[in-house]
Design an enzyme around this catalytic site. Structure first.
Site, mmCIF file in Angstrom:
data_model
loop_
_atom_site.group_PDB
_atom_site.id
_atom_site.type_symbol
_atom_site.label_atom_id
_atom_site.label_comp_id
_atom_site.label_asym_id
_atom_site.label_seq_id
_atom_site.Cartn_x
_atom_site.Cartn_y
_atom_site.Cartn_z
ATOM 1 N N GLY A 179 14.954 -2.723 -0.566
ATOM 2 C CA GLY A 179 13.619 -2.318 -1.012
ATOM 3 C C GLY A 179 13.566 -0.852 -1.429
ATOM 4 O O GLY A 179 14.568 -0.121 -1.348
ATOM 5 N N ALA A 180 12.383 -0.415 -1.866
ATOM 6 C CA ALA A 180 12.206 0.967 -2.328
ATOM 7 C C ALA A 180 12.529 1.956 -1.204
ATOM 8 O O ALA A 180 13.252 2.940 -1.415
ATOM 9 C CB ALA A 180 10.767 1.163 -2.824
ATOM 10 N N VAL A 181 12.017 1.686 -0.004
ATOM 11 C CA VAL A 181 12.249 2.610 1.115
ATOM 12 C C VAL A 181 13.694 2.491 1.605
ATOM 13 O O VAL A 181 14.386 3.501 1.811
ATOM 14 C CB VAL A 181 11.262 2.328 2.274
ATOM 15 C CG1 VAL A 181 11.539 3.239 3.464
ATOM 16 C CG2 VAL A 181 9.811 2.511 1.806
ATOM 17 N N ARG A 204 16.709 -13.888 0.367
ATOM 18 C CA ARG A 204 16.691 -13.689 -1.099
ATOM 19 C C ARG A 204 17.806 -12.762 -1.571
ATOM 20 O O ARG A 204 18.457 -13.014 -2.578
ATOM 21 C CB ARG A 204 15.345 -13.067 -1.538
ATOM 22 C CG ARG A 204 14.181 -14.006 -1.600
ATOM 23 C CD ARG A 204 12.940 -13.260 -2.088
ATOM 24 N NE ARG A 204 12.503 -12.211 -1.168
ATOM 25 C CZ ARG A 204 11.708 -12.402 -0.116
ATOM 26 N NH1 ARG A 204 11.258 -13.602 0.134
ATOM 27 N NH2 ARG A 204 11.357 -11.404 0.666
ATOM 28 N N ARG A 259 2.080 1.337 15.024
ATOM 29 C CA ARG A 259 1.714 2.764 14.978
ATOM 30 C C ARG A 259 0.636 3.159 15.973
ATOM 31 O O ARG A 259 0.675 4.259 16.530
ATOM 32 C CB ARG A 259 1.237 3.146 13.561
ATOM 33 C CG ARG A 259 2.358 3.240 12.554
ATOM 34 C CD ARG A 259 1.816 3.652 11.200
ATOM 35 N NE ARG A 259 2.837 3.474 10.173
ATOM 36 C CZ ARG A 259 2.587 3.120 8.930
ATOM 37 N NH1 ARG A 259 1.340 2.933 8.522
ATOM 38 N NH2 ARG A 259 3.570 2.970 8.073
ATOM 39 N N CYS A 316 2.744 7.174 4.695
ATOM 40 C CA CYS A 316 3.168 8.289 3.831
ATOM 41 C C CYS A 316 2.049 9.306 3.591
ATOM 42 O O CYS A 316 2.282 10.519 3.615
ATOM 43 C CB CYS A 316 3.677 7.760 2.497
ATOM 44 S SG CYS A 316 2.672 6.449 1.805
ATOM 45 N N SER A 350 4.944 3.706 -6.401
ATOM 46 C CA SER A 350 6.134 3.415 -5.581
ATOM 47 C C SER A 350 5.755 3.114 -4.134
ATOM 48 O O SER A 350 6.491 2.420 -3.434
ATOM 49 C CB SER A 350 7.135 4.571 -5.638
ATOM 50 O OG SER A 350 6.492 5.784 -5.303
ATOM 51 N N GLY A 351 4.586 3.594 -3.691
ATOM 52 C CA GLY A 351 4.115 3.297 -2.337
ATOM 53 C C GLY A 351 3.871 1.815 -2.128
ATOM 54 O O GLY A 351 3.868 1.323 -0.997
ATOM 55 N N HIS A 403 2.902 11.248 -3.929
ATOM 56 C CA HIS A 403 1.463 11.202 -3.676
ATOM 57 C C HIS A 403 0.915 12.637 -3.692
ATOM 58 O O HIS A 403 1.560 13.564 -3.185
ATOM 59 C CB HIS A 403 1.155 10.634 -2.286
ATOM 60 C CG HIS A 403 1.447 9.169 -2.131
ATOM 61 N ND1 HIS A 403 1.812 8.355 -3.164
ATOM 62 C CD2 HIS A 403 1.380 8.373 -1.019
ATOM 63 C CE1 HIS A 403 1.970 7.113 -2.708
ATOM 64 N NE2 HIS A 403 1.727 7.104 -1.415
HETATM 65 P P1 NAP Z 1 9.891 -3.486 -1.222
HETATM 66 O O1 NAP Z 1 10.454 -2.598 -2.260
HETATM 67 O O2 NAP Z 1 9.061 -4.641 -1.628
HETATM 68 O O3 NAP Z 1 11.105 -4.026 -0.286
HETATM 69 C C1 NAP Z 1 10.912 -4.908 0.778
HETATM 70 C C2 NAP Z 1 12.182 -5.033 1.587
HETATM 71 O O4 NAP Z 1 11.940 -5.855 2.751
HETATM 72 C C3 NAP Z 1 13.311 -5.727 0.820
HETATM 73 O O5 NAP Z 1 14.548 -5.211 1.250
HETATM 74 C C4 NAP Z 1 13.155 -7.169 1.274
HETATM 75 O O6 NAP Z 1 14.354 -7.931 1.146
HETATM 76 C C5 NAP Z 1 12.852 -6.957 2.748
HETATM 77 N N1 NAP Z 1 12.217 -8.147 3.336
HETATM 78 C C6 NAP Z 1 11.089 -8.752 2.926
HETATM 79 N N2 NAP Z 1 10.840 -9.845 3.700
HETATM 80 C C7 NAP Z 1 11.832 -9.898 4.603
HETATM 81 C C8 NAP Z 1 12.157 -10.779 5.690
HETATM 82 N N3 NAP Z 1 11.383 -11.829 5.976
HETATM 83 N N4 NAP Z 1 13.253 -10.531 6.427
HETATM 84 C C9 NAP Z 1 14.045 -9.458 6.138
HETATM 85 N N5 NAP Z 1 13.803 -8.593 5.127
HETATM 86 C C10 NAP Z 1 12.719 -8.816 4.377
HETATM 87 O O7 NAP Z 1 8.994 -2.690 -0.197
HETATM 88 P P2 NAP Z 1 9.121 -1.149 0.273
HETATM 89 O O8 NAP Z 1 8.288 -0.310 -0.596
HETATM 90 O O9 NAP Z 1 10.554 -0.775 0.481
HETATM 91 O O10 NAP Z 1 8.353 -1.220 1.668
HETATM 92 C C11 NAP Z 1 8.815 -2.012 2.729
HETATM 93 C C12 NAP Z 1 7.908 -1.781 3.939
HETATM 94 O O11 NAP Z 1 8.049 -0.428 4.355
HETATM 95 C C13 NAP Z 1 6.413 -1.961 3.626
HETATM 96 O O12 NAP Z 1 5.995 -3.295 3.791
HETATM 97 C C14 NAP Z 1 5.767 -1.033 4.606
HETATM 98 O O13 NAP Z 1 5.567 -1.712 5.831
HETATM 99 C C15 NAP Z 1 6.806 0.072 4.794
HETATM 100 N N6 NAP Z 1 6.448 1.265 3.981
HETATM 101 C C16 NAP Z 1 6.026 2.340 4.642
HETATM 102 C C17 NAP Z 1 5.656 3.445 3.946
HETATM 103 C C18 NAP Z 1 5.107 4.603 4.677
HETATM 104 O O14 NAP Z 1 4.033 5.005 4.312
HETATM 105 N N7 NAP Z 1 5.774 5.171 5.658
HETATM 106 C C19 NAP Z 1 5.709 3.503 2.568
HETATM 107 C C20 NAP Z 1 6.174 2.387 1.889
HETATM 108 C C21 NAP Z 1 6.534 1.273 2.624
HETATM 109 P P3 NAP Z 1 14.621 -8.877 -0.134
HETATM 110 O O15 NAP Z 1 15.325 -8.010 -1.145
HETATM 111 O O16 NAP Z 1 15.516 -9.926 0.434
HETATM 112 O O17 NAP Z 1 13.313 -9.391 -0.610
HETATM 113 O O1 3JN Z 2 0.493 2.216 -0.813
HETATM 114 C C1 3JN Z 2 1.078 3.247 -0.454
HETATM 115 O O2 3JN Z 2 1.157 4.237 -1.182
HETATM 116 C C2 3JN Z 2 1.674 3.319 0.891
HETATM 117 C C3 3JN Z 2 1.857 1.968 1.458
HETATM 118 C C4 3JN Z 2 2.358 1.737 2.644
HETATM 119 C C5 3JN Z 2 2.452 0.376 3.151
HETATM 120 C C6 3JN Z 2 2.619 -0.687 2.258
HETATM 121 C C7 3JN Z 2 2.664 -2.000 2.738
HETATM 122 C C8 3JN Z 2 2.523 -2.266 4.072
HETATM 123 C C9 3JN Z 2 2.358 0.122 4.518
HETATM 124 C C10 3JN Z 2 2.274 1.275 5.469
HETATM 125 O O3 3JN Z 2 3.289 1.916 5.661
HETATM 126 O O4 3JN Z 2 1.219 1.535 6.034
HETATM 127 C C11 3JN Z 2 2.373 -1.195 4.967
HETATM 128 C C12 3JN Z 2 2.213 -1.521 6.402
HETATM 129 O O5 3JN Z 2 3.224 -1.542 7.099
HETATM 130 O O6 3JN Z 2 1.097 -1.773 6.844
#
Ligand code: NAP
Ligand code: 3JN
EC number: 1.2.1.11
Length: 348
Positions: free
Chosen positions: A16-18, A43, A103, A132, A162-163, A252
């Site tokens: 994923g992005a993160v 996947r 959290r 974030c 990207s968030g 952001h």
């Molecule tokens: P993303 O680009 O959509 O990537 C999602 C990742 O999760 C992919 O590696 C995906 O794997 C994996 N995944 C999804 N379902 C899964 C499952 N059932 N079992 C194992 N892996 C699974 O999303 P992202 O932007 O990286 O964000 C991922 C999560 O990080 C968000 O949902 C959020 O909770 C958190 N996040 C936090 C912040 C923050 O503010 N600190 C910011 C952004 C995101 P596949 O390639 O196999 O689909």
């Molecule tokens: O939208 C953004 O810019 C930040 C998004 C963060 C995010 C996206 C999907 C699920 C979160 C988060 O870190 O709060 C979650 C979540 O885990 O609730």
């Protein structure tokens, strides 16, 4: 666990992005790594990612994936964290979770290492990485609170796509091409994948990030409000947030209004505090049009602050503009810094 020379690390959500940003940052020698395991859903299982010129095959995450893992960095969404974090902890790993799943749990430290590293001392195998938008605001405001006291925060965000993950970045790029070709823009992801309606983000601004709650605020806005009070240990602090998505790929930006406890503070006083703060860079000179922007902050590790102004009516009021790369300091870097801080404090 006794201190080791190097640790077995797993990244859950590695595709994923993160997750991909965590992988890039770990290549810069941020943690002493013995073995690195990359995990995703079924996947992406079998995909190959490169770490330090070595190919690693991505595996489907299961409870057994966490056998012999010391540090597990989770970013695969809240429901996956709820299922797999207890399994990883049971097998001896320390989990640093990027989702909102834990959290606000009383037993889970919510940490920005420049701000409240002491909260890590109470960890029980699980540490939460804040949202974030909260992280960048905390890096800027904690030193201000320490110096002058803080009564009130009113923040409006200008958030990059990207968030919302890799699919949201693709959606912005596709819609931009569609618009420029005079075609109808197709919207499937933003403002919130799970909500009923979707709107184009290209050439637009959407005042909705995540879903609405019963009080009229979105989940993103409530995360900023509740997480800020927890991180600053300040339940009495007034915090209001309006979160807006912009057609920007990375970083952001936040327009923040604050009211201090002290009334005699000047812009020069705030500049001094910002100049000395950890993780923060002051870029504020209107004579040379110097201020932070999302493009300039992209891929940088610091939080940037500028446009510092005294409010024209409130003696203790100030306005600021704060920018950082939401996937770097807003997610991946903060997660790694939590791991580094745990090692520095002998807490792993
Ligand atoms: P993303 O680009 O959509 O990537 C999602 C990742 O999760 C992919 O590696 C995906 O794997 C994996 N995944 C999804 N379902 C899964 C499952 N059932 N079992 C194992 N892996 C699974 O999303 P992202 O932007 O990286 O964000 C991922 C999560 O990080 C968000 O949902 C959020 O909770 C958190 N996040 C936090 C912040 C923050 O503010 N600190 C910011 C952004 C995101 P596949 O390639 O196999 O689909
Ligand atoms: O939208 C953004 O810019 C930040 C998004 C963060 C995010 C996206 C999907 C699920 C979160 C988060 O870190 O709060 C979650 C979540 O885990 O609730």
């Amino acid at each position: 666990m006794a201190k080791k020379a190097a640790y077995n690390v797993a990244i859950l959500g590695a595709t994923g992005a993160v997750g991909q940003k965590i992988l890039n940052l770990l290549e810069k020698d941020k943690l002493p790594i013995n073995e690195l395991k990359l995990l995703s859903s079924a996947r992406s299982a079998g995909a190959k990612l490169t770490f330090l010129d070595k190919e690693i095959t991505v595996e489907e995450a299961t409870p057994e994936s966490f056998e012999n893992i010391d540090i597990a960095l989770f970013s695969a969404g809240g429901s996956v964290s709820k299922k797999l974090a207890p399994e990883a902890i049971k097998r001896g790993a320390v989990v640093i979770d990027n989702t909102s799943a834990f959290r606000m749990d009383e037993d889970t430290p919510l940490v920005v290492p420049e701000v409240n590293p002491e909260a890590l001392k109470d960890h029980k195998g699980l540490i939460a990485n804040p949202n974030c938008s909260t992280i960048q605001m905390m890096v800027a405001l904690k030193p201000v609170k320490d110096a002058f006291g803080l009564k009130r925060i009113i923040v409006s965000t200008y958030q990059a796509v990207s968030g919302a993950g890799l699919q949201a970045i693709e959606e912005l790029k596709t819609q931009t091409k569609q618009y420029l070709n005079g075609e109808e823009m197709e919207a499937n992801i933003l403002p919130a994948g799970s909500d009923k309606k979707h709107f184009p983000i290209a050439f637009n601004a959407l005042p909705q990030i995540d879903v609405f709650g019963e009080n009229g605020y979105t989940a993103e806005e409530m995360k900023m409000i509740n997480e800020t009070k927890k991180i600053l240990s300040a339940p009495e602090l007034s915090v209001a947030a309006t979160c807006v998505r912009l057609p920007v790929v990375s970083s952001h930006a936040e327009s923040i209004y604050i009211e201090l406890d002290q009334e005699d503070v000047t812009v020069a006083d705030l500049h001094k505090v910002f100049s000395n703060a950890e993780g923060l860079v002051l870029e504020d000179d209107i004579t040379t049009q110097t201020y932070p922007t999302p493009l300039a902050a992209a891929d940088k590790e610091e939080v940037f602050v500028g446009r510092v102004r005294k409010d024209l009516d409130h003696k203790n009021g100030f306005h600021l503009w704060v920018v950082t790369d939401n996937i770097v300091k807003g997610a991946a870097l903060n997660t790694i810094q939590i791991a580094e801080s745990l090692l520095e404090q002998d807490l792993i």
